[in-house]
Design an enzyme around this catalytic site. Structure first.
Site, short mmCIF file in Angstrom:
data_model
loop_
_atom_site.label_atom_id
_atom_site.label_comp_id
_atom_site.label_asym_id
_atom_site.label_seq_id
_atom_site.Cartn_x
_atom_site.Cartn_y
_atom_site.Cartn_z
N LYS A 50 0.96 -1.21 -0.05
CA LYS A 50 -0.63 -0.07 -0.30
C LYS A 50 0.79 0.93 -0.30
O LYS A 50 0.06 2.08 -0.94
CB LYS A 50 -0.78 -0.63 0.98
CG LYS A 50 -2.08 -1.18 1.27
CD LYS A 50 -3.39 -0.99 2.10
CE LYS A 50 -3.27 -2.32 2.15
NZ LYS A 50 -4.59 -2.13 3.95
N GLN A 94 -4.93 -1.18 9.67
CA GLN A 94 -4.81 -2.37 8.99
C GLN A 94 -4.95 -3.70 9.97
O GLN A 94 -5.28 -3.71 10.74
CB GLN A 94 -2.69 -3.43 9.11
CG GLN A 94 -2.92 -4.69 7.72
CD GLN A 94 -3.59 -4.07 6.26
OE1 GLN A 94 -3.35 -3.76 5.89
NE2 GLN A 94 -4.17 -5.56 6.48
N ASP A 117 -10.82 3.28 4.27
CA ASP A 117 -11.30 1.66 3.60
C ASP A 117 -12.45 1.50 3.30
O ASP A 117 -13.36 0.50 2.93
CB ASP A 117 -10.65 1.10 4.49
CG ASP A 117 -9.61 0.58 4.34
OD1 ASP A 117 -9.16 -0.01 3.47
OD2 ASP A 117 -8.32 0.08 5.97
#
Lengths: 276, 276
Positions: A50, A94, A117
């Site tokens: 990422k 995460q 997200d």
């Protein structure tokens, strides 16, 4: 018949290049903060990929690696600090988090407009209602792949295998909003094979290696494989690629299909959050 | 075979009686504010029924009837005032609103914890994630009816006809969360009859009188009719009641099925909001 292989890596590169152009022409450098807790090796790989994609697109990114025994209060404090930081437009925590931390609490603590997200209830709610908002990256990436593959959604029949909060349910909602007739299956679905056989579009997001085989697929269907299962020989999807490719009209490989798109959509979401 | 008729009015009365008991034993009198704009006759009836149910259950209710030419700013001001009012735990804005007012803007202005209609993105998002929150009244009422009818949801196959934000989509999400395999149909669904035929549970929420007929129903299926269509002879549902009752295992009538449950769940939500 041989399927068209949907090249997720190529589409992801196009998305990233388009983001890079917009960022280089804009006034704001979008900033993404990534928080990782503990040393789960898979999470480390995801976060590294990422951060690398962000750099490629010209985003500013910051990584916060917290110890596995960080307290929930400390983690929430970090989120609050990043919520208030004007240089940060996107915040990503995460998953998974250690068992002593309440994931829901942490995810809902992220400001909805920085929730790149797309997991915050407000963004999911906006998805259900069809209102603009930040969309979960993986299903959003699948939608881009379907669009690039020229698949017509309105009036189609789609089957989503899996009903997770981060893929199955938002994926179903995006397809419903696009006019598809959508069936969401789970592990208790009666006659899964017959159900999948009816689909023009199959989204496999269940985390079971090669669950979906050629006999389940209608000739010419588009098959999107969200599964990323680790086996000795490497990564395999939820779809038995070698058999299904002889029946499907188009199919995503694993790796090189949905995976790169997830990361590209994260960059795209961060850009969207920065210019909103 | 003759179906069991699911008596929505009786179940609604039980729910209201249970709320009344809890309210009479509690320290807080739950307060509901209902805002109605203009003089749409159907809306007037709905609001009158809602206020009456509140009184029956011992809730405090306030009705604000605003002129059809009220400005969006004035309406938003009223919502803000009620958001801040400690005696009000639930706020309901009766839809539809006049064309010059942005419905989404008004509904998202209601504080999520007072959003007893369950339409706020945050509450819908919590529904998707399976987190506690205020649920939309009509699908929540359907879930109570299914439960009271003893229908087992996990492993079942459900078909929802209609994909509205206030019924179809939240209904599908509730059924998915409960472990059903759920198909959401729309006006472009290929072979609707064959799709509905597969269902153990049919939810009709499309607003087309008697669209669902006996040939579409699997023997023994449970049929929940959300449709309320006005015809010369009175109210009719989306289900052709007289034919379908000869095939279904259980069926809700119109009127006297889902309608009373919607109002009962509004009272239940207001109580939930007050004690949260």
């Amino acid at each position: 018949m041989e399927s068209t292989i949907i090249n997720g890596r190529a589409v992801a590169d196009e998305v990233l290049a388009s983001c890079a152009t917009k960022i280089s022409q804009g006034d704001v450098v979008p900033g993404l903060a990534v928080i990782i807790v503990g040393d789960n090796p898979a999470s480390q790989v995801y976060v590294r990929n990422k951060v690398r994609a962000c750099e490629k697109a010209g985003l500013h990114s910051e990584k916060y690696a917290l110890s596995v025994d960080v307290s929930e209060v400390e983690l929430l404090g970090k989120v609050a600090q990043l919520n208030a930081d004007p240089a940060i437009h996107g915040i990503l925590v995460q998953l998974p988090l250690p068992a002593h931390i309440n994931e829901d609490k942490v995810l809902t603590a992220i400001a909805a407009h920085k929730d790149v997200d797309g997991f915050h209830p407000e963004n999911i709610g906006r998805l259900v209602a069809g209102l603009p908002g930040l969309r979960p990256c993986t299903p959003a990436g699948c939608m881009v792949l379907l669009e690039r593959a020229g698949v017509s959604l309105s009036g189609s029949r789609a089957v989503v295998i899996g009903r997770s909060n981060i893929v199955g349910k938002p994926m179903a909602l995006m397809l419903i909003n696009a006019g598809a007739t959508v069936t969401v299956c789970n592990s208790k679905t009666p006659s899964l094979a017959a159900t999948v056989q009816q689909a023009d579009i199959v989204i496999a997001a269940v985390g079971r290696p090669r669950l979906i085989t050629a006999e389940m697929i209608k000739s010419g269907a588009t098959v999107i494989d969200v599964g990323i299962n680790r086996e000795d020989g490497g990564l395999v999807g939820d779809v038995d690629f070698e058999s299904v490719r002889t029946v499907a009209g188009a199919i995503t490989p694993v790796p090189g299909g949905v995976g790169p798109m997830t990361i590209a959509m994260l960059v795209s979401n961060t850009l969207q959050a920065a210019i909103a």
